[in-house]
Enzyme design. Structure first.
Site: not given
Ligand code: ADP
Length: 169
Positions: A11, A25, A33, A35, A124, A126-127
């Site tokens: 994480d 965003n 995610g 964010d 990788t 939500v986007y």
């Molecule tokens: P985006 O909108 O740019 O795709 P996301 O946050 O939805 O951003 O996901 C980006 C990547 O980070 C994905 O591969 C997701 O699985 C991963 N992810 C989600 N939460 C965490 C976290 N707490 N720490 C590290 N990576 C994360």
């Protein structure tokens, strides 16, 4: 200076580095995610700083491929660098925008004097960017960057993401 690149599964909010990068965003006002995790754990100081940025420099939001820093609230790092990844598109090549997220974040890190930076796999989640291609762009861009950051860590959330980066590094 040679930048050391390493991979960690975990994480991003658990990392002890100078700066962590947020896959934000354009609104800078929070999302899911990475964010969501950063704002939940970092507390209101980060959102407050983001609101100020919206009220000053980025009235229309932070453009895709750009990066901007805020304090990190309770996260235990010095800064959060927010960058906005492109949405994946099958019909349009947006790789340059994704690469720009990494190079711009490192440029901001250099301005701050950050020596260690942790990145998530931007775009990788939500986007929708395919993991293998997202990993390739991330690694190629950081490897080619002219930066004083000594330690770049990619923090991959699950086995698939870790394996994709590990195959390429
Ligand atoms: P985006 O909108 O740019 O795709 P996301 O946050 O939805 O951003 O996901 C980006 C990547 O980070 C994905 O591969 C997701 O699985 C991963 N992810 C989600 N939460 C965490 C976290 N707490 N720490 C590290 N990576 C994360």
């Amino acid at each position: 200076m040679a930048t050391k690149i390493s991979l960690v599964q975990g994480d991003i909010t658990d990392q002890h580095v100078d700066a962590i990068v947020n896959a934000a965003n354009s609104s800078l006002l929070g999302g899911g995610g990475v964010d969501g995790a950063i704002h939940r754990r970092g507390g209101p100081e980060i959102l407050e700083a983001c609101r100020k940025l919206r009220a000053s420099h980025y009235g229309w939001g932070l453009p895709v491929g750009k990066a901007v820093a805020t304090p990190a609230g309770r996260l235990g790092v010095r800064w959060v660098i927010h960058t906005v990844g492109p949405l994946w598109s099958a019909s349009e090549d947006r790789s340059a925008q994704l690469a720009s997220c990494y190079s711009e974040s490192l440029r901001v890190a250099d301005e701050l004097g950050a020596e260690s930076v942790a990145f998530p796999a931007v775009s990788t989640g939500v986007y929708g960017w395919p993991m293998d291609d997202g990993a390739r762009i991330a690694l190629e861009t950081v490897q080619a960057a002219d930066t004083a950051v000594a330690d770049v860590r990619f923090v991959l959330f699950d086995d698939t993401a870790y394996a994709a980066f590990d195959r390429l590094l």
